[in-house]
Design an enzyme around this catalytic site. Sequence first.
Site, mmCIF file in Angstrom:
data_model
loop_
_atom_site.group_PDB
_atom_site.id
_atom_site.type_symbol
_atom_site.label_atom_id
_atom_site.label_comp_id
_atom_site.label_asym_id
_atom_site.label_seq_id
_atom_site.Cartn_x
_atom_site.Cartn_y
_atom_site.Cartn_z
ATOM 1 N N SER A 158 0.953 -0.704 0.041
ATOM 2 C CA SER A 158 -0.084 0.763 -0.303
ATOM 3 C C SER A 158 0.824 0.899 0.030
ATOM 4 O O SER A 158 1.420 1.321 0.866
ATOM 5 C CB SER A 158 -0.603 0.054 1.044
ATOM 6 N N ASP B 230 -21.934 0.584 -5.149
ATOM 7 C CA ASP B 230 -20.714 1.224 -5.687
ATOM 8 C C ASP B 230 -19.383 0.371 -6.370
ATOM 9 O O ASP B 230 -19.156 0.522 -6.748
ATOM 10 C CB ASP B 230 -19.752 0.757 -4.307
ATOM 11 N N SER C 273 -13.754 1.490 -0.868
ATOM 12 C CA SER C 273 -13.442 0.345 -0.660
ATOM 13 C C SER C 273 -14.063 -0.433 -2.362
ATOM 14 O O SER C 273 -13.351 -0.944 -2.200
ATOM 15 C CB SER C 273 -14.921 -0.652 -0.322
#
Length: 443
Positions: free
Chosen positions: A114, A218, A174
């Site tokens: 990340s 989403d 997300s």
Amino acid sequence: MLMVRCPDFVRSSRDEIDDERTRTHLPNWAGPTVETVQCLCSGKRTGMNKAREVLGSFKARFGTGASVYKAPGRVNLIGEHTDYNEGFVLPAAIGFSCWAGIAPREDRKLVLYSGNLGEGREADLDNLGSRGSGQWSDYPIGVAWALEAAGYRLRGADLYISGDVPLGAGLSSSAAIEVSTGYALLSAAGHAIDRTKLAVLCQRAENEFVGARVGIMDQFVSCHGQAGHALLIDCRSLEYRAQKLPAKVKLVICNTMVKHKLQAGGEYNVRRAECEEAVRKLSAALPQVRSLRDVSSEELAQNRNLLSETLYRRCRHIITENKRVQDVAELFEQGKVVGLRELMAASHESMRDDYEISCRELDVMVEIAGRQRGVYGARMTGGGFGGCTINFVDAEHAAEFQARVSAEYETAIGLRPDIYICEASQGAELVEAAAENLTRVIR
Ligand code: GLA
């Protein structure tokens, strides 16, 4: 209405998605700075710069070149909590995204890094488990798990992940990490991309591996988003229509800068459970009812005695909100803005009073917005309990709106809001990198 049909597999795989586990974790990375956020969303910094940055970081970390994929966050224009009731939603993809740099490996390992957190994780594709561990890596690993479980054989890969979707703001960080890594993993293993299937499997990853019982909205708009358009999605059939937005209308997102976390986590699932309970009770008198999508206002009124006052109000929100989504889409279809303000206000009031997912900061932000010049409508957006409002603002007045709302909100609440003037953007895409020049390929 003219809709794009979804393939048959969608129904069966969606029917299996039902999980009692609670919504728990958000990806735990640091958000972007306010300045970066504002210039990104107003399009001053392009995705190509970010792709170049991801390639450079990938090379520094893993020593090789990479392909870079990106998937956007979203803002929902209207239709809140209707998706898991198999109703209608009208979201748009926005200019905040997650980028995934990927290079295949010879073994079956996933080596994840990340960029936001400066933290690495490893996973074995032959031993992914079936539940996450509460880490940011649950999202990419959960997607790999869902893809493999659906029969997609993946290759091991090095992945560098970096995003700029504001966290905890209800703008779907997300979905952006899920869809960008899912797209990258499928492509690296040579699979063709079926966007609807990818969205369904990303939702499954979040429902089952991460443990958040979210709907399909989403992930779907992150996969299918179109520049300049919102998507009118039928969350039962997964048919959708790209709806052009009136040229003079800007999407302005106001971030309250609060997220009432204790409420946000548990209450989302509580609302979902309440809707399911209402369906069980109503179906005693209305056996054809499979979800609140199937209940009309008249039927709700006639069977009010079957429900507690709270359940009655939850149902009323969903049923009236479904109608408002279609009404707003119809206005946009006709290029109209007259009537938008009332529909947006009714949506906000319904969320505040019937569904009870607003909070003081959201109500204040909406109230301030409603007093400004050039506003065609304002409401809270997303799951609720903080996060953002969505505002339709006349292009000519958008900058003035931004300055005034910012000042008035800060005076009222004591927090300086981030206000993003957005364009509806493209959904997930490949950004391919060659050594000297970058070529953008949209699949
Ligand atoms: C969250 C969920 C969506 C949807 C919205 C509320 O964003 O991820 O599926 O339920 O809340 O409309």
